[in-house]
Each structure stands twice: as structure tokens, then as C-alpha cells.
Design an enzyme around this catalytic site. Structure first.
Site, PDB file in Angstrom:
ATOM      1  N   ASN A 151       0.789  -1.221   0.000  1.00 50.74           N
ATOM      2  CA  ASN A 151       0.000   0.000   0.000  1.00 50.74           C
ATOM      3  C   ASN A 151       0.828   1.282   0.000  1.00 50.74           C
ATOM      4  O   ASN A 151       0.366   2.315  -0.468  1.00 50.74           O
ATOM      5  CB  ASN A 151      -0.924  -0.006   1.226  1.00 50.74           C
ATOM      6  CG  ASN A 151      -1.588   1.326   1.455  1.00 50.74           C
ATOM      7  OD1 ASN A 151      -2.547   1.692   0.784  1.00 50.74           O
ATOM      8  ND2 ASN A 151      -1.071   2.080   2.419  1.00 50.74           N
ATOM      9  N   TYR A 181       3.517   9.842 -11.291  1.00 50.66           N
ATOM     10  CA  TYR A 181       2.648   8.948 -10.520  1.00 50.66           C
ATOM     11  C   TYR A 181       1.904   7.987 -11.446  1.00 50.66           C
ATOM     12  O   TYR A 181       1.786   6.790 -11.154  1.00 50.66           O
ATOM     13  CB  TYR A 181       1.670   9.796  -9.716  1.00 50.66           C
ATOM     14  CG  TYR A 181       0.810   9.040  -8.742  1.00 50.66           C
ATOM     15  CD1 TYR A 181       1.339   8.477  -7.592  1.00 50.66           C
ATOM     16  CD2 TYR A 181      -0.564   8.921  -8.955  1.00 50.66           C
ATOM     17  CE1 TYR A 181       0.542   7.805  -6.681  1.00 50.66           C
ATOM     18  CE2 TYR A 181      -1.377   8.262  -8.055  1.00 50.66           C
ATOM     19  CZ  TYR A 181      -0.818   7.702  -6.918  1.00 50.66           C
ATOM     20  OH  TYR A 181      -1.619   7.039  -6.025  1.00 50.66           O
ATOM     21  N   LYS A 238       2.207   4.013 -11.227  1.00 51.33           N
ATOM     22  CA  LYS A 238       1.042   3.180 -10.939  1.00 51.33           C
ATOM     23  C   LYS A 238       0.673   2.274 -12.107  1.00 51.33           C
ATOM     24  O   LYS A 238       0.165   1.164 -11.899  1.00 51.33           O
ATOM     25  CB  LYS A 238      -0.142   4.063 -10.527  1.00 51.33           C
ATOM     26  CG  LYS A 238       0.036   4.706  -9.154  1.00 51.33           C
ATOM     27  CD  LYS A 238       0.229   3.670  -8.043  1.00 51.33           C
ATOM     28  CE  LYS A 238       0.201   4.292  -6.664  1.00 51.33           C
ATOM     29  NZ  LYS A 238       0.378   3.298  -5.577  1.00 51.33           N
TER      30      LYS A 238
END
Length: 276
Positions: free
Chosen positions: A111, A177, A181
Site C-alpha cells: 500500500n 505517478y 502506478k
């Protein structure tokens, strides 16, 4: 703020141990508490410091201590360590310490992450490297540290990566990002194929906006001045933003034996954003 569940909603993780990164607060804490409420013992990791590339404050040792307190309040055991997921040796040592004390490892929740916002051509080398190293390389380190133990146990298990809507679509102002991701999404899909023979399931969960207090203040002025870009950040459901417990509920399902035939998927928990 994450609330401790009053009672276990289910009992899907009795006798199991879960490793959760980014566990000091926000989604990581919510996931640790949800799995603990359902019977799991927890191995928790968090960096517990400010990051020079974010505009919001980092987690603290006190945050991690609060996660420990809340898990123990649920009568579950927890091994918590302050470590940087960019440091593979530190991640591996955390896993080994947790397994030595708690006896096994069944569930991994990768996470930990961070983000900042800028136009792609204005992202400097420091921000690009930090975003890739924390979000993608850190996820790889988490899996790499856990997988040998899970294979050796020969009892299956699950790995869930926190990706993002940014791991499925090209959200503007988040090029580093988005790249990281999308990498996490691809890593999850490959590991699902490699680990299937061991009955270790691998999936990714894709939140949109989650109310955790981590505000990218640098993003809003650009979106406010460019409505066309702003529409790309609009969900479908009227709630507007998810809570950390909403993501934890999805993670608990996909990591549980109820989803034993689910692997290699990308599960949006995104208020309908990817359907727009």
C-alpha cells in the site's frame, strides 16, 4: 479518520498473518485494522518521516504507534517497524522479523506510496525518481521480500497492490505517478501469472480520491484554471470522495478466500471514475 470496527464484520483471516506497508495512517492503517478485526495478525511497515518531494506532512512514529495500539485493542498481535520501502534489506528484515514472531505470512498489502503534482515537462529529476522509487520499486520490494516465504509455506495466499485510477488512465498533472502506478498494475498482472501455480493470487486495487488528509495543494490551482482538465477528476457517484474504510473493505474481500478464484484483475474502487 479511520475508526476501529466495533466487531468483526466477518472472520475471513483467522489464523492468518498479513503484511501491510504504509500502515501508520490512512488506507494502510484502515487495511491493517480491517484485517485484524477479521482475525489476522499484522506485520506493519511505514517510513514515518516527511518526504522532501511532497507538500503534505509525512507519517510519524506516533502514527505507527497508534496503529499498533488499535490492532492490539482488537486482541491481535502486531509487529511494527519503521523502514523505507526503497531499502530492500530493510523491507526484507521487517518481513523476517514478523514471520519469526507471528509464525507465517498469508496476505500482503503493498500500500505504501506518495504523489505530487506538476506538468509532465516541469517534473524535476528528484521528484521523478522519488515517485518511481517509492510507488513502483517499493511495491516490487514488498512482493520480493514476501514471496519466498509464501512459496515455502505451500499454502497459497494473496498479494494486493494499491494502484490507482492513475494506474488505468492518464490523469493529467501526475505523469510520474501515472507511470509508477501503471507499472504497479503491470507488475501485479505478471506476478499473477508467475505465482498462480503456487495458489498465490495477485490483484491490484484502484482507488480514486480518498479522504486521508494527504492534500496535493499544488494540483488545485491548475485544475481550477483549466476546466477541461478538471473534468478528468470528476467521479460519477455523488459521494465525491471515498473513505479509507471503503478501500479497506474492498481489499479485505479480494485478499480473502472468498475471492479464491480471482487473480490478475484490476479492481476499481473509484466512484465510477473509470467508467466515464
Amino acid at each position: 479518520m479511520t475508526q476501529v470496527p466495533h466487531a468483526p464484520i466477518a472472520h475471513r483471516f483467522i489464523g492468518k498473518v498479513a503484511f501491510v506497508t504504509g500502515a501508520a495512517r490512512g488506507q494502510g492503517r484502515a487495511e491493517a485494522l480491517r484485517l485484524a478485526a477479521e482475525g489476522a495478525d499484522i506485520i506493519a511497515l511505514d517510513i514515518c518521516e516527511d518526504l522532501p518531494t511532497t507538500t503534505y506532512a509525512g507519517s510519524t512514529p506516533e502514527d505507527l504507534a497508534e496503529t499498533v495500539r488499535l490492532v492490539e485493542k482488537l486482541d491481535r498481535r502486531i509487529v511494527a517497524r519503521q523502514a523505507d520501502i526503497r531499502d530492500f534489506d530493510a523491507v526484507q528484515a521487517t518481513v523476517q522479523a514478523g514471520v519469526a514472531e507471528l509464525g507465517r505470512l498469508d496476505v500482503v498489502i503493498a500500500n505504501a506510496g506518495m504523489t505530487s503534482a506538476a506538468r509532465a515537462w516541469e517534473i524535476d529529476a528528484e521528484h521523478w525518481k522519488a515517485t518511481i522509487d517509492i510507488n513502483l520499486t517499493g511495491a516490487f520490494h514488498t512482493a520480493k521480500a514476501a514471496i519466498p516465504t509464501m512459496i515455502e509455506q505451500d499454502s497459497g495466499g494473496s498479494i494486493t497492490f494499491t494502484s490507482s485510477v492513475a494506474g488505468l488512465v492518464g490523469l493529467p498533472m501526475l505523469a510520474d505517478y501515472v507511470a509508477a502506478k501503471h507499472g504497479v498494475t503491470g507488475l501485479s498482472k505478471t506476478l499473477a501469472n508467475e505465482l498462480a501455480p503456487y495458489r498465490i493470487r495477485v490483484n491490484s486495487v484502484h482507488p480514486f480520491g480518498v479522504e486521508t488528509g494527504l492534500q496535493m495543494t499544488e494540483l488545485h490551482p491548475v485544475l481550477d484554471s483549466n476546466p477541461a482538465l478538471g473534468t478528468l477528476y470528476m467521479p460519477s457517484l455523488p459521494d465525491g470522495i471515498s473513505q479509507a474504510d471503503d478501500i479497506a473493505a474492498a481489499v479485505a474481500w479480494i485478499a480473502s478466500d472468498e475471492a479464491r478464484h480471482v487473480t490478475g484483475i484490476q479492481l476499481p474502487v473509484d466512484l465510477g471514475r473509470t467508467n466515464r
